[in-house]
Design an enzyme around this catalytic site. Structure first.
Site, PDB file in Angstrom:
ATOM      1  N   CYS A 266      23.342 -29.451  35.786  1.00  0.00           N
ATOM      2  CA  CYS A 266      23.944 -29.746  34.477  1.00  0.00           C
ATOM      3  C   CYS A 266      23.071 -30.660  33.619  1.00  0.00           C
ATOM      4  O   CYS A 266      22.787 -30.364  32.454  1.00  0.00           O
ATOM      5  CB  CYS A 266      25.346 -30.331  34.655  1.00  0.00           C
ATOM      6  SG  CYS A 266      25.406 -31.958  35.449  1.00  0.00           S
ATOM      7  N   HIS A 314      29.147 -34.849  35.139  1.00  0.00           N
ATOM      8  CA  HIS A 314      28.871 -33.529  34.563  1.00  0.00           C
ATOM      9  C   HIS A 314      28.610 -33.694  33.067  1.00  0.00           C
ATOM     10  O   HIS A 314      29.145 -34.599  32.409  1.00  0.00           O
ATOM     11  CB  HIS A 314      30.040 -32.576  34.779  1.00  0.00           C
ATOM     12  CG  HIS A 314      29.707 -31.164  34.401  1.00  0.00           C
ATOM     13  ND1 HIS A 314      28.748 -30.414  35.053  1.00  0.00           N
ATOM     14  CD2 HIS A 314      30.175 -30.364  33.389  1.00  0.00           C
ATOM     15  CE1 HIS A 314      28.652 -29.224  34.483  1.00  0.00           C
ATOM     16  NE2 HIS A 314      29.496 -29.172  33.475  1.00  0.00           N
ATOM     17  N   HIS A 326      26.782 -25.086  29.302  1.00  0.00           N
ATOM     18  CA  HIS A 326      26.490 -25.981  30.420  1.00  0.00           C
ATOM     19  C   HIS A 326      26.092 -25.187  31.658  1.00  0.00           C
ATOM     20  O   HIS A 326      26.356 -23.993  31.776  1.00  0.00           O
ATOM     21  CB  HIS A 326      27.707 -26.865  30.722  1.00  0.00           C
ATOM     22  CG  HIS A 326      28.886 -26.127  31.292  1.00  0.00           C
ATOM     23  ND1 HIS A 326      29.830 -26.732  32.093  1.00  0.00           N
ATOM     24  CD2 HIS A 326      29.300 -24.835  31.182  1.00  0.00           C
ATOM     25  CE1 HIS A 326      30.765 -25.854  32.448  1.00  0.00           C
ATOM     26  NE2 HIS A 326      30.465 -24.700  31.898  1.00  0.00           N
TER      27      HIS A 326
END
Length: 350
Positions: A266, A314, A326
């Protein structure tokens, strides 16, 4: 019936993987009862949970590595300072040694009663001219001695100060080395735990059928999302240009620790995307949460960086209309998804 047995086999395999992974992540608390998956869909859900835990470990390991890199840099700076201080000490001590013989001679002369005062000149002179000559000589000798003593004291003081500085530099270098070693051990431990967790996730993913893997991967775009139209509407700028770069990576696989150009985790995707527009963004999601300026959720614009979970483990890039691009988790390629599917934390504008 065969399909039923296959799904139960998948669930059993994932159940074992879940137990091992939770043990490696949570430690003693993993002794608590864990509900075992009994269906393929439940097994997929558990694998996602395991992948999520691995993503957390991945970011923790990356943060620890970044901390180690900083500690090693500090150690190198401290070592360089110690080397410079040691060189200064050596030079100062050499200067002291240069004056030492002259000081020694002066001290010996005083100790043995050498006649160097004005009264001795008067008593030992046989004529006015001889007196003047002796007095002039004594004045010169006195001035030279005083200058030598002053120079010696200055050199000695400089040597003492340099030694004190070198001692402080040595202490700092030793502390920096110790700090680096402590973090190095933490990095090694986190990487070991992450490696075990990754192994379990990959094994669990391998137990899924092709259909279940496709279900896990999902669609790269939510219904109604038009990437081409969005790209046309994006205004030039570091944020929107980084978003455009990220959108070119749709479909690339998620890989722990990867930073591109064709596989990402990520924070690696965010770092890569902004690098394409000249922005040197930090590596981890927690570091990215301190970069740029904060933006409220109500003021989000395409290109803003959105961060998730209470531990900020994240991150993605906002794509407008409640969407983000993402690198989600293992088994799920880079995609566009609603930000509402992940616990929101904060946002930054780079």
């Amino acid at each position: 019936m065969i399909a039923h047995h296959r799904k139960r086999g998948i669930a059993a395999s994932l159940s074992a993987a879940v137990i091992v992974c939770v043990a490696c992540v949570a430690g003693p608390s993993a002794a608590d009862p864990v509900a075992l998956p009994t269906t393929a869909s439940d097994a997929i859900s558990r694998m996602v949970e395991m992948s999520r835990e691995s993503e957390q470990l991945n970011q923790q390991a990356l943060t620890a590595q970044a901390d180690l890199d900083a500690k090693l840099t500090a150690q190198h700076v401290a070592d360089d300072a110690l080397a410079a201080a040691s060189a200064t000490v050596a030079a100062a001590q050499a200067e002291v040694r240069r004056y030492q013989p002259m000081i020694d001679r002066t001290v010996i002369a005083q100790y043995t009663g050498a006649r160097t005062n004005s009264m001795f000149a008067v008593l030992s002179s046989h004529s006015p001219q001889q007196l003047v000559d002796k007095m002039s000589t004594l004045d010169v000798l006195s001035q030279q001695t005083a200058d030598t003593v002053r120079a010696f004291k200055k050199a000695a003081d400089a040597a003492s100060a340099a030694e004190a500085s070198a001692k402080a530099a040595d202490d700092k270098a030793k502390a920096a080395t110790a700090a680096a070693e402590t973090v190095r051990a933490d990095v090694s431990r986190k990487q070991t735990v992450l490696s075990g967790s990754i192994t379990q996730v990959v094994e669990a993913w391998g137990a899924l059928s092709a259909h279940d893997k496709a279900t896990l991967a999902g669609s790269p775009f939510p219904p109604g999302f038009d990437r081409d139209s969005l790209l046309k509407d994006l205004l030039p700028g570091s944020g929107t240009s980084a978003l455009a770069a990220a959108l070119t990576r749709i479909g690339d696989p998620y890989v722990w620790g990867a930073t591109g150009p064709d596989k990402f985790d990520c924070s690696g995707l965010v770092q890569w995307a902004f690098k394409q527009v000249g922005k040197d963004v930090p590596r981890t999601s927690s570091q990215q949460a301190t970069y740029g300026t904060p933006v409220s959720k109500d003021d989000l614009q395409p290109g803003d960086v959105v961060l998730f979970y209470s531990d900020i483990s994240h991150v993605g890039i906002y794509a407008g209309n409640g969407m983000m691009v993402h690198a989600s988790t293992f088994g799920v390629p880079v995609a566009v998804a609603p930000i509402s599917t992940t616990p929101y934390h904060s946002a930054r504008r780079y």
